[in-house]
Motif scaffolding. Sequence first.
Motif, PDB file in Angstrom:
ATOM      1  N   ILE A   6      -2.817   1.876   5.131  1.00  0.00           N
ATOM      2  CA  ILE A   6      -2.194   0.942   6.056  1.00  0.00           C
ATOM      3  C   ILE A   6      -2.982   0.180   6.653  1.00  0.00           C
ATOM      4  CG2 ILE A   6      -0.280   0.739   7.980  1.00  0.00           C
ATOM      5  CD1 ILE A   6       1.296   3.005   6.611  1.00  0.00           C
ATOM      6  N   ASP A  61      -5.698  -0.211  -1.060  1.00  0.00           N
ATOM      7  CA  ASP A  61      -5.687   1.254  -0.695  1.00  0.00           C
ATOM      8  C   ASP A  61      -7.139   1.567  -0.194  1.00  0.00           C
ATOM      9  OD1 ASP A  61      -4.663   3.722  -0.411  1.00  0.00           O
ATOM     10  OD2 ASP A  61      -4.374   4.219  -2.599  1.00  0.00           O
ATOM     11  N   ASP A  62      -7.247   2.773   0.549  1.00  0.00           N
ATOM     12  CA  ASP A  62      -8.390   3.300   1.124  1.00  0.00           C
ATOM     13  C   ASP A  62      -9.514   3.887   0.251  1.00  0.00           C
ATOM     14  OD1 ASP A  62      -6.538   5.498   0.716  1.00  0.00           O
ATOM     15  OD2 ASP A  62      -7.420   6.557   2.602  1.00  0.00           O
ATOM     16  N   GLU A  72       1.576   4.736   2.062  1.00  0.00           N
ATOM     17  CA  GLU A  72       1.384   5.413   3.439  1.00  0.00           C
ATOM     18  C   GLU A  72       0.503   6.668   3.163  1.00  0.00           C
ATOM     19  OE1 GLU A  72       4.974   6.422   5.662  1.00  0.00           O
ATOM     20  OE2 GLU A  72       5.379   8.031   4.177  1.00  0.00           O
ATOM     21  N   SER A  73      -0.609   6.819   3.989  1.00  0.00           N
ATOM     22  CA  SER A  73      -0.638   6.369   5.337  1.00  0.00           C
ATOM     23  C   SER A  73      -2.064   5.569   5.498  1.00  0.00           C
ATOM     24  CB  SER A  73      -0.183   7.408   6.470  1.00  0.00           C
ATOM     25  OG  SER A  73      -1.310   8.277   6.432  1.00  0.00           O
ATOM     26  N   SER A  74      -3.001   6.281   4.821  1.00  0.00           N
ATOM     27  CA  SER A  74      -4.353   5.729   5.066  1.00  0.00           C
ATOM     28  C   SER A  74      -4.701   4.522   4.725  1.00  0.00           C
ATOM     29  CB  SER A  74      -5.360   6.821   4.554  1.00  0.00           C
ATOM     30  OG  SER A  74      -5.282   8.088   5.033  1.00  0.00           O
ATOM     31  N   ALA A  76      -4.656  -2.683   4.735  1.00  0.00           N
ATOM     32  CA  ALA A  76      -3.609  -3.356   4.269  1.00  0.00           C
ATOM     33  C   ALA A  76      -3.058  -4.464   5.403  1.00  0.00           C
ATOM     34  CB  ALA A  76      -2.578  -2.531   3.541  1.00  0.00           C
ATOM     35  N   PHE A  77      -2.991  -3.867   6.481  1.00  0.00           N
ATOM     36  CA  PHE A  77      -2.602  -4.724   7.509  1.00  0.00           C
ATOM     37  C   PHE A  77      -3.555  -5.751   7.760  1.00  0.00           C
ATOM     38  CE2 PHE A  77      -2.475  -5.804  12.043  1.00  0.00           C
ATOM     39  CZ  PHE A  77      -1.134  -6.123  12.228  1.00  0.00           C
ATOM     40  N   PHE A 128       4.932  -1.091   2.588  1.00  0.00           N
ATOM     41  CA  PHE A 128       3.991   0.312   2.327  1.00  0.00           C
ATOM     42  C   PHE A 128       5.156   1.168   1.800  1.00  0.00           C
ATOM     43  CE2 PHE A 128       4.898   0.717   6.932  1.00  0.00           C
ATOM     44  CZ  PHE A 128       5.434   1.984   6.960  1.00  0.00           C
ATOM     45  N   ARG A 145       6.586   4.432   1.033  1.00  0.00           N
ATOM     46  CA  ARG A 145       7.008   5.697   2.004  1.00  0.00           C
ATOM     47  C   ARG A 145       6.816   7.055   1.096  1.00  0.00           C
ATOM     48  NH1 ARG A 145       9.365   4.965   6.730  1.00  0.00           N
ATOM     49  NH2 ARG A 145      10.059   3.131   7.389  1.00  0.00           N
ATOM     50  N   THR A 191       1.032  -1.098  -0.113  1.00  0.00           N
ATOM     51  CA  THR A 191      -0.112  -0.050  -0.066  1.00  0.00           C
ATOM     52  C   THR A 191       0.788   1.170   0.035  1.00  0.00           C
ATOM     53  OG1 THR A 191      -2.100   1.081   1.011  1.00  0.00           O
ATOM     54  CG2 THR A 191      -0.360   0.072   2.462  1.00  0.00           C
ATOM     55  N   LEU A 242       3.496  -7.050   5.251  1.00  0.00           N
ATOM     56  CA  LEU A 242       2.912  -5.881   4.729  1.00  0.00           C
ATOM     57  C   LEU A 242       3.988  -5.011   4.160  1.00  0.00           C
ATOM     58  CD1 LEU A 242       0.823  -3.550   3.856  1.00  0.00           C
ATOM     59  CD2 LEU A 242       0.961  -3.199   6.216  1.00  0.00           C
TER      60      LEU A 242
END
Length: 190
Positions: A62, A124-125, A58-60, A65-66, A78, A80, A56, A76
């Motif tokens: 995570i 992703d969110d 970062e950050s939303s 995805a976790f 992510f 950066r 994914t 996982l």
Amino acid sequence: MDQLKDRILQEASIMNNEVLKLDGLLNHQVDPELTVDMGKEFARLFAESGITKVITVESSGIPVAFTTALSLGVPLVFARRKKTLIADPDAYTERVPSFTKGIVTDIMVSRQFLQADDTVLFIDDIIANGDAARGLIKIIERSGAKLAGVGIVVEKAFQAGARTIREQGIRVESLVRIASLEDGVIRFES
């Protein structure tokens, strides 16, 4: 996911015809039980795909995805958005604009954590225009890893992001698809 739709209707704020604020649900505060349910649903949808890692930005993305990685029993990774002093100088990097933040940033993934023998699931969110998603897909392609698909919590179907990814032949699974935010009303696709 009816539960997710109900929560969006109860808690989301429509900023304008293109922006939906989900701070109480995904982007600032996280409901652990709902997040676990979303992760389990993505794991179910991609159970037969041979996933070795979930990835994914970062950050939303995570939290979901976790829980997806946990459900699949894989690590996982992510991407950066900020370079640190200890960042891998040879990381895969892609410059991407952010629709909601109104800025351009670099996303980076260490070569150590994304390799050619990986089969990855990108979670992703929210997807709007899809710039960050396309950037991470380019990184995955450069690594030689196989992209099994993309899981999106909320797809704004009235924007081009998910459609352009599907047009590349990539599997995209969205838990909720929003058809419109016009007139201050959230309309879901069926």
